[in-house]
Design a protein around this motif. Structure first.
Motif, PDB file in Angstrom:
ATOM      1  N   GLU A   1       0.849  -1.194   0.000  1.00 35.88           N
ATOM      2  CA  GLU A   1       0.000   0.000   0.000  1.00 35.88           C
ATOM      3  C   GLU A   1       0.889   1.251   0.000  1.00 35.88           C
ATOM      4  O   GLU A   1       1.791   1.378   0.831  1.00 35.88           O
ATOM      5  N   GLN A   2       0.641   2.128  -0.954  1.00 33.42           N
ATOM      6  CA  GLN A   2       1.390   3.376  -1.111  1.00 33.42           C
ATOM      7  C   GLN A   2       2.816   3.151  -1.596  1.00 33.42           C
ATOM      8  O   GLN A   2       3.581   4.102  -1.753  1.00 33.42           O
ATOM      9  N   ARG A   3       3.200   1.891  -1.857  1.00 33.12           N
ATOM     10  CA  ARG A   3       4.531   1.592  -2.368  1.00 33.12           C
ATOM     11  C   ARG A   3       4.426   0.450  -3.371  1.00 33.12           C
ATOM     12  O   ARG A   3       3.465  -0.323  -3.374  1.00 33.12           O
ATOM     13  N   THR A   4       5.426   0.318  -4.232  1.00 34.09           N
ATOM     14  CA  THR A   4       5.404  -0.732  -5.250  1.00 34.09           C
ATOM     15  C   THR A   4       6.107  -2.003  -4.796  1.00 34.09           C
ATOM     16  O   THR A   4       5.976  -3.046  -5.444  1.00 34.09           O
ATOM     17  N   SER A   5       6.854  -1.948  -3.705  1.00 32.74           N
ATOM     18  CA  SER A   5       7.571  -3.129  -3.219  1.00 32.74           C
ATOM     19  C   SER A   5       7.643  -3.089  -1.700  1.00 32.74           C
ATOM     20  O   SER A   5       7.360  -2.060  -1.074  1.00 32.74           O
ATOM     21  N   ILE A   6       8.010  -4.198  -1.127  1.00 36.30           N
ATOM     22  CA  ILE A   6       8.130  -4.288   0.325  1.00 36.30           C
ATOM     23  C   ILE A   6       9.566  -4.635   0.702  1.00 36.30           C
ATOM     24  O   ILE A   6      10.306  -5.244  -0.074  1.00 36.30           O
ATOM     25  N   THR A   7       9.947  -4.239   1.887  1.00 33.41           N
ATOM     26  CA  THR A   7      11.267  -4.554   2.428  1.00 33.41           C
ATOM     27  C   THR A   7      11.080  -5.155   3.813  1.00 33.41           C
ATOM     28  O   THR A   7      10.470  -4.532   4.685  1.00 33.41           O
ATOM     29  N   THR A   8      11.581  -6.364   3.997  1.00 33.53           N
ATOM     30  CA  THR A   8      11.428  -7.071   5.262  1.00 33.53           C
ATOM     31  C   THR A   8      12.687  -6.923   6.101  1.00 33.53           C
ATOM     32  O   THR A   8      13.804  -7.001   5.582  1.00 33.53           O
ATOM     33  N   GLU A   9      12.505  -6.722   7.377  1.00 31.78           N
ATOM     34  CA  GLU A   9      13.629  -6.634   8.301  1.00 31.78           C
ATOM     35  C   GLU A   9      14.429  -7.930   8.264  1.00 31.78           C
ATOM     36  O   GLU A   9      13.879  -9.032   8.229  1.00 31.78           O
ATOM     37  N   SER A  10      15.752  -7.819   8.243  1.00 32.25           N
ATOM     38  CA  SER A  10      16.629  -8.985   8.200  1.00 32.25           C
ATOM     39  C   SER A  10      16.378  -9.901   9.399  1.00 32.25           C
ATOM     40  O   SER A  10      16.324  -9.438  10.542  1.00 32.25           O
ATOM     41  N   GLY A  11      16.229 -11.188   9.140  1.00 28.52           N
ATOM     42  CA  GLY A  11      15.996 -12.167  10.199  1.00 28.52           C
ATOM     43  C   GLY A  11      14.545 -12.328  10.588  1.00 28.52           C
ATOM     44  O   GLY A  11      14.233 -13.125  11.474  1.00 28.52           O
ATOM     45  N   TRP A  12      13.650 -11.585   9.943  1.00 28.34           N
ATOM     46  CA  TRP A  12      12.231 -11.649  10.242  1.00 28.34           C
ATOM     47  C   TRP A  12      11.469 -12.275   9.077  1.00 28.34           C
ATOM     48  O   TRP A  12      11.932 -12.272   7.940  1.00 28.34           O
ATOM     49  N   THR A  13      10.264 -12.807   9.381  1.00 24.71           N
ATOM     50  CA  THR A  13       9.392 -13.384   8.358  1.00 24.71           C
ATOM     51  C   THR A  13       8.366 -12.351   7.931  1.00 24.71           C
ATOM     52  O   THR A  13       7.722 -11.719   8.769  1.00 24.71           O
ATOM     53  N   SER A  14       8.212 -12.174   6.631  1.00 21.03           N
ATOM     54  CA  SER A  14       7.289 -11.171   6.105  1.00 21.03           C
ATOM     55  C   SER A  14       5.857 -11.682   6.106  1.00 21.03           C
ATOM     56  O   SER A  14       5.577 -12.815   5.722  1.00 21.03           O
ATOM     57  N   LEU A  15       4.940 -10.825   6.555  1.00 16.58           N
ATOM     58  CA  LEU A  15       3.514 -11.069   6.417  1.00 16.58           C
ATOM     59  C   LEU A  15       2.965  -9.911   5.579  1.00 16.58           C
ATOM     60  O   LEU A  15       2.874  -8.787   6.058  1.00 16.58           O
ATOM     61  N   ASP A  16       2.635 -10.196   4.318  1.00 17.68           N
ATOM     62  CA  ASP A  16       2.157  -9.163   3.409  1.00 17.68           C
ATOM     63  C   ASP A  16       0.703  -8.838   3.724  1.00 17.68           C
ATOM     64  O   ASP A  16      -0.201  -9.607   3.413  1.00 17.68           O
ATOM     65  N   ALA A  17       0.486  -7.683   4.328  1.00 13.37           N
ATOM     66  CA  ALA A  17      -0.850  -7.291   4.763  1.00 13.37           C
ATOM     67  C   ALA A  17      -1.655  -6.625   3.656  1.00 13.37           C
ATOM     68  O   ALA A  17      -2.752  -6.121   3.911  1.00 13.37           O
ATOM     69  N   SER A  18      -1.130  -6.624   2.427  1.00 10.83           N
ATOM     70  CA  SER A  18      -1.858  -6.008   1.321  1.00 10.83           C
ATOM     71  C   SER A  18      -3.195  -6.693   1.079  1.00 10.83           C
ATOM     72  O   SER A  18      -4.124  -6.078   0.531  1.00 10.83           O
ATOM     73  N   GLN A  19      -3.324  -7.969   1.475  1.00  8.68           N
ATOM     74  CA  GLN A  19      -4.569  -8.719   1.297  1.00  8.68           C
ATOM     75  C   GLN A  19      -5.566  -8.464   2.421  1.00  8.68           C
ATOM     76  O   GLN A  19      -6.627  -9.078   2.464  1.00  8.68           O
ATOM     77  N   GLY A  20      -5.234  -7.562   3.319  1.00  7.10           N
ATOM     78  CA  GLY A  20      -6.152  -7.232   4.404  1.00  7.10           C
ATOM     79  C   GLY A  20      -6.281  -8.355   5.415  1.00  7.10           C
ATOM     80  O   GLY A  20      -5.303  -9.041   5.743  1.00  7.10           O
ATOM     81  N   ASN A  21      -7.504  -8.574   5.896  1.00  9.20           N
ATOM     82  CA  ASN A  21      -7.731  -9.562   6.952  1.00  9.20           C
ATOM     83  C   ASN A  21      -7.610 -10.998   6.476  1.00  9.20           C
ATOM     84  O   ASN A  21      -7.733 -11.925   7.279  1.00  9.20           O
ATOM     85  N   ASN A  22      -7.389 -11.215   5.175  1.00  8.11           N
ATOM     86  CA  ASN A  22      -7.161 -12.564   4.661  1.00  8.11           C
ATOM     87  C   ASN A  22      -5.672 -12.922   4.632  1.00  8.11           C
ATOM     88  O   ASN A  22      -5.315 -14.044   4.279  1.00  8.11           O
ATOM     89  N   ALA A  23      -4.821 -11.992   4.992  1.00 11.27           N
ATOM     90  CA  ALA A  23      -3.382 -12.206   4.909  1.00 11.27           C
ATOM     91  C   ALA A  23      -2.902 -13.124   6.022  1.00 11.27           C
ATOM     92  O   ALA A  23      -3.227 -12.910   7.200  1.00 11.27           O
ATOM     93  N   THR A  24      -2.146 -14.153   5.667  1.00  9.17           N
ATOM     94  CA  THR A  24      -1.569 -15.086   6.643  1.00  9.17           C
ATOM     95  C   THR A  24      -0.157 -15.469   6.214  1.00  9.17           C
ATOM     96  O   THR A  24       0.222 -15.326   5.051  1.00  9.17           O
ATOM     97  N   VAL A  25       0.594 -15.986   7.172  1.00  7.60           N
ATOM     98  CA  VAL A  25       1.885 -16.580   6.888  1.00  7.60           C
ATOM     99  C   VAL A  25       2.099 -17.706   7.895  1.00  7.60           C
ATOM    100  O   VAL A  25       1.700 -17.594   9.057  1.00  7.60           O
ATOM    101  N   THR A  26       2.689 -18.810   7.438  1.00  7.09           N
ATOM    102  CA  THR A  26       2.929 -19.962   8.302  1.00  7.09           C
ATOM    103  C   THR A  26       4.432 -20.176   8.463  1.00  7.09           C
ATOM    104  O   THR A  26       5.169 -20.228   7.471  1.00  7.09           O
ATOM    105  N   VAL A  27       4.865 -20.285   9.706  1.00  8.32           N
ATOM    106  CA  VAL A  27       6.272 -20.554  10.025  1.00  8.32           C
ATOM    107  C   VAL A  27       6.307 -21.861  10.798  1.00  8.32           C
ATOM    108  O   VAL A  27       5.843 -21.926  11.935  1.00  8.32           O
ATOM    109  N   GLY A  28       6.840 -22.901  10.179  1.00  7.21           N
ATOM    110  CA  GLY A  28       6.790 -24.214  10.813  1.00  7.21           C
ATOM    111  C   GLY A  28       5.353 -24.663  10.943  1.00  7.21           C
ATOM    112  O   GLY A  28       4.636 -24.805   9.952  1.00  7.21           O
ATOM    113  N   SER A  29       4.908 -24.894  12.167  1.00  9.90           N
ATOM    114  CA  SER A  29       3.526 -25.333  12.415  1.00  9.90           C
ATOM    115  C   SER A  29       2.642 -24.199  12.925  1.00  9.90           C
ATOM    116  O   SER A  29       1.485 -24.427  13.276  1.00  9.90           O
ATOM    117  N   VAL A  30       3.182 -22.968  12.982  1.00  9.75           N
ATOM    118  CA  VAL A  30       2.444 -21.842  13.539  1.00  9.75           C
ATOM    119  C   VAL A  30       2.001 -20.902  12.414  1.00  9.75           C
ATOM    120  O   VAL A  30       2.807 -20.526  11.556  1.00  9.75           O
TER     121      VAL A  30
END
Length: 231
Positions: free
Chosen positions: A40-69
């Protein structure tokens, strides 16, 4: 000879114990770091080093799975990427006014005592005091850990909770505290396992090895006291 055999058994057990401990993850190594990103308001995303990105552009449908969580966005009116600040704090999910809450759902988390670090900040607008808590999305009331977290760019609000006492699929949230801004922000979440009621594999195997060592020693003692008759 008896002393030598006992020393060999002790050395073997000790080496196996060190090997098992090295192969088994420790509590401190079980950490989940979720960086909320958005285009939103940008054409690309930048994730903090060592962190997992959760792209919230999809709103409340946005999810990410890390291992079993699995982590998911809930109750967000939208997301923003301010393009300034660092990669962790430049983008966030938000909701404004009417005591709105915004945050992340968490499902599949192992039972244990966890420390949560919640980041809340908006580089472009003043954000007032934040309420931080856990919601179980069921009949059980939410748990509020603070009503006075001052949103800032560097320091998260930290609290501890017992995940074994929660219904699977709980949410960690922020909510505006009726300050003049009426803004709720949620930039990132870090979960660190502090202790677990379930012994790690290395602990269980060390117990087994110890029992085997005691049993072997007892057998040698018994055979020494009651030698077999040679015919």
């Amino acid at each position: 000879m008896k002393i030598l055999n006992r020393a060999r058994l002790t050395l073997t057990t000790t080496c196996a114990a060190f090997a098992l401990c090295a192969a088994s993850p420790s509590f401190a190594s079980l950490i989940y770091r979720i960086d909320i990103d958005t285009t939103e308001q940008r054409t690309s995303i930048t994730t903090e080093s060592g962190w997992t990105s959760l792209d919230a552009s999809q709103g409340n449908n946005a999810t990410v799975t890390v291992g079993s969580v699995t982590f998911g966005v809930f109750s967000a009116a939208g997301s923003r990427n301010r393009g300034n600040s660092n990669a962790l704090m430049r983008d966030f999910i938000f909701d404004d006014g009417n005591a709105a809450a915004v945050g992340l759902t968490v499902s599949g988390l192992a039972a244990g005592i966890w420390e949560a670090a919640v980041y809340a900040w908006d580089a472009s607008f003043t954000v007032g005091r934040q309420i931080v808590g856990i919601s179980q999305f069921q009949s059980a009331p939410e748990t509020v850990f603070t009503s006075d977290f001052v949103a800032n760019e560097t320091t998260p609000y930290k609290f501890q909770f017992d995940s074994s006492a929660l219904i699977d699929g709980f949410g960690i949230f922020t909510r505006e505290n009726n300050d003049n801004s009426n803004r709720a922000r949620f930039n990132a979440l870090e979960l660190t396992l502090l202790s677990s009621p379930v012994p790690v594999p290395a602990t269980l195997l060390l117990v087994v090895l110890g029992l085997l060592g005691i049993g072997a020693r007892g057998t040698r003692i018994q055979s020494t006291r009651y030698p077999r008759l040679v015919r």
